[in-house]
Enzyme design. Structure first.
Site, short mmCIF file in Angstrom:
data_model
loop_
_atom_site.label_atom_id
_atom_site.label_comp_id
_atom_site.label_asym_id
_atom_site.label_seq_id
_atom_site.Cartn_x
_atom_site.Cartn_y
_atom_site.Cartn_z
CG HIS A 193 -1.96 -1.09 1.17
ND1 HIS A 193 -2.21 -1.93 2.22
CD2 HIS A 193 -2.76 -1.50 0.17
CE1 HIS A 193 -3.15 -2.81 1.88
NE2 HIS A 193 -3.50 -2.57 0.65
CE LYS B 159 -1.52 -11.48 -11.53
NZ LYS B 159 -0.73 -10.59 -12.38
#
Ligand code: GLU
Length: 473
Positions: free
Chosen positions: A64, A106
């Site tokens: 992040h 993903k």
């Protein structure tokens, strides 16, 4: 598990190898490496025959440090948590290497899409999206999926529609997913972007005479023989653009068999044959390779694995005859194979760099969706007019009259021109940075290969982001 390493362990091994060439605090390196969050969810679907089946899906957000997180969604029987975390990590490094301001993510669903009808796949994709929404794993500023192995723009349409239906903020909702069809706010050039990026990367690598010399190769793509494993979206486009770049695609390998012709294939014709016959095997004039794994060992200049992970292993690496392995797939080389190939003097152009074209153009699509204007819309006519005025001025001054063909070369940039130019620039720049890092380390007698150099560059860029966030002063 390939040769004692899980996929995520392999990625981390590559990371650690690079991290030792940096002097960041251990804690920062651990923070970069770890997968920030991942989620496994199961849900039932009713098959067309009335039976109920449990579906397993995952989404991992690896980093992040830059938001949103970004990465594809794959449909394959190999999908599991480790694979998704590894692929999410690769997305983080990939984005950093080409300087695309996203963290890596993903997702995946464990299934063989050939076993499901179109309407079953639609129900599964919509339900998967619903789960992502519920768990806050999707949104234009949160996490933005895209196509990957086993998915295409069709699935992206279902994701978009499901998200928009539920989104509180409809204005930017279009940017919740990339790889959309053009009619649904996709961007020109996204479909072929990963393959095109592979070819831009190869072109750049092959243009450097002093790097080609030890491989026994002349500079440039012209005439180089290529074997491609995988003829899906990435493999097909890489093959097509390689052929257009004057390389010779002599081998194409698919799951059910491969084809070989030392003269080189017309890639479009092979694709047409597959569309009609259902398989590339049986293509006229080609030699059939019954076991596609044997095709990896063909004599060629460039081997392009463009399918799945763990294809080049300790077993086949000693027999690979290519001078360059161009990793269009994610993680196609196991650590043991990597070592063998390096020792044998084979150049590996790593996945984290070479297949970053897809996410680079996804970035352009996301920007276009947020700006609500097609790239080039404002300037195209102006450029057109001024460039033609320039031509007329040259004609007047010199008395020379441009032919229609010459005139056609002049036009204002449209969206696809801008996308391709942005992609080419990203690939060239990243390769130059990667090479510079190698050279710097070589001058200190550290033998840093391309993969390690790419990881070093990624670590620097991510560390810088963390420092800008004030987390690691
Ligand atoms: N699935 C592609 C990749 O592995 C593209 C991801 C994206 O565009 O977000 O790089």
């Amino acid at each position: 598990m390939a040769e004692g390493f899980s996929f995520f362990q392999k990625v981390n091994t590559d990371f650690d190898k690079a991290a030792q060439f940096t002097d960041y605090p251990h804690g920062l390196l651990e923070q970069i490496k770890i997968c920030n969050s991942s989620c496994h969810f199961t849900f039932p679907i009713k098959r067309d025959d009335g039976t109920i089946q449990t579906i397993h899906g995952w989404r991992a957000e690896h980093s992040h440090h830059s938001l949103p997180t970004k990465g594809g969604i794959r449909y394959s029987t190999l999908v599991n948590e480790d694979e998704i975390m590894a692929l999410a990590a690769l997305m983080t490094y990939k984005c950093a290497i080409v300087d695309v301001p996203f963290g890596g993510a993903k997702g995946g669903i464990q299934l063989d899409r050939r076993e499901y009808s179109e309407s079953e796949l639609e129900r599964i994709t919509r339900r998967y999206t619903y789960e992502l929404i519920q768990k806050n794993y999707i949104g234009p500023g949160i996490d933005v999926p895209a196509p990957d192995f086993g998915t295409s723009e069709t699935e992206m349409t279902w994701i978009l529609d499901t998200y928009i239906t539920m989104a509180p903020d409809k204005l930017n909702a279009m940017a919740c997913v990339t790889g959309k069809p053009i009619e649904q706010n996709g961007i020109h050039g996204r479909k072929g972007a990963t393959g095109r990026g592979v070819v831009f990367g190869l072109e750049e690598a092959c243009s450097i005479t002093e790097d080609m010399k030890p491989l026994g190769l002349s500079p440039g793509l012209h005439g180089k023989s290529v074997v491609i494993q995988g003829f899906g979206n990435v493999g097909y486009h890489a093959a097509k653009f390689l052929m257009e770049g004057d390389a010779r695609v002599i081998g194409i390998l698919e799951q059910n068999g491969g084809i070989y012709n030392p003269q080189g294939f017309d890639v479009e014709k092979v694709a047409m044959h597959r569309a009609e016959a259902g398989s590339i095997c049986g293509y006229p004039g080609a030699k059939l390779i019954e076991n596609p794994n044997d095709g990896l060992e063909l004599e060629c200049d460039i081997l392009v694995p463009a399918a799945l992970e763990n294809q080049l292993t300790a077993k086949n690496a000693p027999r690979i005859k290519a001078a360059i392995v161009a990793e269009a797939a994610n993680g196609p080389t196991t650590p043991a194979a990597d070592e063998i190939l390096q020792e044998r003097g084979i150049m590996i152009i790593p996945d984290t760099y070479l297949n970053a074209g897809g996410v680079t153009v996804s970035y352009f699509e996301w920007l276009r969706n947020l700006s609500h204007v097609q790239l080039g819309r404002l300037g195209k006519r102006f450029e057109d007019t001024t460039q033609h005025a320039m031509l007329r001025a040259v004609e007047k001054a010199t008395g020379y009259e441009f032919s229609d063909d010459e005139r056609q070369l002049i036009h204002g940039a449209d969206e696809e021109d801008l996308v391709n130019s942005g992609l080419q620039d990203a690939m060239i720049r990243a390769y130059q940075e990667l090479r510079e890092t190698r050279m710097q380390h070589r001058s200190k007698n550290d033998d840093v290969d391309c993969r390690t150099a790419a990881f070093i560059n990624a670590i620097h860029r991510i560390a810088k982001s963390y420092m800008q966030l004030g987390i690691f002063p």
